[in-house]
Design a protein around this motif. Structure first.
Motif, PDB file in Angstrom:
ATOM      1  N   GLY A 163      -1.834   5.553  -4.118  1.00 27.53           N
ATOM      2  CA  GLY A 163      -2.988   5.978  -5.156  1.00 27.53           C
ATOM      3  C   GLY A 163      -3.827   4.402  -5.315  1.00 27.53           C
ATOM      4  O   GLY A 163      -4.960   4.825  -6.137  1.00 27.53           O
ATOM      5  N   ILE A 164      -3.488   3.548  -5.111  1.00 30.12           N
ATOM      6  CA  ILE A 164      -4.009   2.059  -5.348  1.00 30.12           C
ATOM      7  C   ILE A 164      -4.930   2.273  -4.456  1.00 30.12           C
ATOM      8  O   ILE A 164      -4.982   1.912  -3.221  1.00 30.12           O
ATOM      9  CB  ILE A 164      -3.072   1.075  -5.529  1.00 30.12           C
ATOM     10  CG1 ILE A 164      -3.955  -0.232  -5.940  1.00 30.12           C
ATOM     11  CG2 ILE A 164      -2.351   0.763  -4.000  1.00 30.12           C
ATOM     12  CD1 ILE A 164      -3.120  -1.342  -6.305  1.00 30.12           C
ATOM     13  N   VAL A 189       0.949  -1.281   0.073  1.00 29.81           N
ATOM     14  CA  VAL A 189      -0.215   0.180   0.010  1.00 29.81           C
ATOM     15  C   VAL A 189       0.669   1.398   0.041  1.00 29.81           C
ATOM     16  O   VAL A 189       0.624   2.074  -0.671  1.00 29.81           O
ATOM     17  CB  VAL A 189      -0.902  -0.016   1.313  1.00 29.81           C
ATOM     18  CG1 VAL A 189      -1.773   1.543   1.380  1.00 29.81           C
ATOM     19  CG2 VAL A 189      -1.929  -1.075   0.979  1.00 29.81           C
ATOM     20  N   THR A 190       1.941   1.247   0.789  1.00 26.04           N
ATOM     21  CA  THR A 190       2.845   2.303   0.848  1.00 26.04           C
ATOM     22  C   THR A 190       3.625   2.551  -0.296  1.00 26.04           C
ATOM     23  O   THR A 190       3.674   3.668  -0.721  1.00 26.04           O
ATOM     24  CB  THR A 190       3.737   2.174   2.107  1.00 26.04           C
ATOM     25  OG1 THR A 190       2.858   2.075   3.324  1.00 26.04           O
ATOM     26  CG2 THR A 190       4.710   3.478   2.211  1.00 26.04           C
ATOM     27  N   THR A 221      -8.735  -2.627  -4.682  1.00 23.08           N
ATOM     28  CA  THR A 221      -8.061  -3.280  -5.861  1.00 23.08           C
ATOM     29  C   THR A 221      -6.770  -3.896  -5.482  1.00 23.08           C
ATOM     30  O   THR A 221      -6.466  -4.979  -6.356  1.00 23.08           O
ATOM     31  CB  THR A 221      -7.819  -1.927  -6.662  1.00 23.08           C
ATOM     32  OG1 THR A 221      -8.820  -1.137  -7.325  1.00 23.08           O
ATOM     33  CG2 THR A 221      -6.944  -2.216  -8.255  1.00 23.08           C
ATOM     34  N   LEU A 222      -6.071  -3.480  -4.597  1.00 18.76           N
ATOM     35  CA  LEU A 222      -4.892  -4.205  -4.373  1.00 18.76           C
ATOM     36  C   LEU A 222      -5.222  -5.543  -3.703  1.00 18.76           C
ATOM     37  O   LEU A 222      -4.568  -6.698  -4.270  1.00 18.76           O
ATOM     38  CB  LEU A 222      -4.012  -3.337  -3.343  1.00 18.76           C
ATOM     39  CG  LEU A 222      -2.813  -4.316  -2.700  1.00 18.76           C
ATOM     40  CD1 LEU A 222      -1.989  -4.510  -3.574  1.00 18.76           C
ATOM     41  CD2 LEU A 222      -2.250  -3.295  -1.536  1.00 18.76           C
ATOM     42  N   VAL A 252       9.119   8.826  -7.001  1.00 22.47           N
ATOM     43  CA  VAL A 252       9.963   7.597  -7.077  1.00 22.47           C
ATOM     44  C   VAL A 252       9.390   6.954  -5.689  1.00 22.47           C
ATOM     45  O   VAL A 252       9.158   7.547  -4.680  1.00 22.47           O
ATOM     46  CB  VAL A 252      11.397   8.029  -7.319  1.00 22.47           C
ATOM     47  CG1 VAL A 252      11.581   8.483  -8.575  1.00 22.47           C
ATOM     48  CG2 VAL A 252      11.830   8.587  -6.133  1.00 22.47           C
ATOM     49  N   THR A 253       9.610   5.922  -5.819  1.00 24.85           N
ATOM     50  CA  THR A 253       9.526   4.782  -4.558  1.00 24.85           C
ATOM     51  C   THR A 253      10.684   4.003  -4.546  1.00 24.85           C
ATOM     52  O   THR A 253      11.649   3.821  -5.561  1.00 24.85           O
ATOM     53  CB  THR A 253       8.026   3.855  -4.726  1.00 24.85           C
ATOM     54  OG1 THR A 253       8.226   3.004  -5.793  1.00 24.85           O
ATOM     55  CG2 THR A 253       6.982   4.811  -4.984  1.00 24.85           C
ATOM     56  N   THR A 254      10.720   3.356  -3.238  1.00 27.88           N
ATOM     57  CA  THR A 254      12.040   2.357  -3.239  1.00 27.88           C
ATOM     58  C   THR A 254      12.033   1.230  -4.490  1.00 27.88           C
ATOM     59  O   THR A 254      13.180   0.754  -4.868  1.00 27.88           O
ATOM     60  CB  THR A 254      11.747   1.780  -2.033  1.00 27.88           C
ATOM     61  OG1 THR A 254      11.980   2.595  -0.795  1.00 27.88           O
ATOM     62  CG2 THR A 254      13.054   0.781  -1.554  1.00 27.88           C
TER      63      THR A 254
END
Length: 224
Positions: A47-48, A42-43, A52-53, A113-115
């Motif tokens: 936006g998801i 989630v993190t 849905t996830l 950007v994300t990890t």
């Protein structure tokens, strides 16, 4: 999995039925970087919608692409991992990432950007991951609060999330690092222009710049 069937006995059609839904590829990208708890997904996917996830995870599990690991001692949450069948998608994910990056020059408004995204990008940039055998260097790449590591050891590049344990060089970068990875900025110019900042042995930056490459597509407009 989905009611959308293309009605063709075709491998590409079958793959599209499984991974072509919104968010599915990004879920698989995040899991290709490493195991993830639901909360971490989630993190990492801002936006998801949570419903849905949950649906996508259930569908991918039914297709045998991911699995849930029971909590270990001291843990309370299950962990999602790629299965061997899911791992078979890694080259395809990397190829799509490289193709998409060929048309990415600057971030669009609101893009972050994300990890997982920076780790996957560096993994793609490493290509076949071969470097001179006498290179033994640890890099931390920092973009805002996000960190990933690039290790060159025994002639191989490995990339992963989080800082290197004892980095020889920390590369602090913004969006301009994209020009460096594309080969449009050399190491000296990237530093002189402020596209990157370095902490540690700056002489090691040239081998980083020379070893990681994701060129721009010549067919993409300059303003893309």
């Amino acid at each position: 999995m989905t009611n959308q069937h293309y009605g063709q006995f075709c491998g590409l059609a079958r793959a599209a039925e499984i991974v072509g839904q919104r968010w599915t590829l990004l879920i698989l990208r995040d899991l290709s970087v490493g195991p993830r708890r639901y909360s971490e997904l989630v993190t990492g996917l801002p936006g998801i919608p949570t419903n849905t996830l949950a649906s996508r995870l259930k569908e991918l599990e039914e297709e045998g692409l991911i699995a849930r690991l029971a909590p270990t001692a001291g843990e309370r949450a299950v962990v999602y991992v790629l299965t061997p069948r899911g791992e078979e998608l890694r080259p395809a994910l990397d190829a799509l990432s490289r193709w998409g990056a060929g048309g990415m020059r600057t971030p669009r408004e609101g893009e972050i950007v994300t990890t997982a995204s920076i780790t996957a990008a560096l993994r793609v940039a490493a290509g076949d991951g071969v470097v001179p055998a006498d290179w033994d260097t640890a890099y931390t790449v920092r973009v805002g609060d996000i960190e990933a590591h690039v290790l060159m050891h025994d002639g191989v590049i490995t990339v992963g999330p989080g800082a290197a344990e004892a980095p020889d060089l920390v590369v602090i970068a913004g969006p301009e690092i994209r020009d460096l990875l594309a080969g449009e900025l050399d190491a000296d110019t990237a530093v002189a222009s402020g596209a990157v900042q370095l902490e540690g042995d700056a002489s090691l930056f040239a081998r980083f710049a020379d070893s990681l490459r994701v060129p721009y597509s010549p067919n993409v407009p300059a303003g893309a």
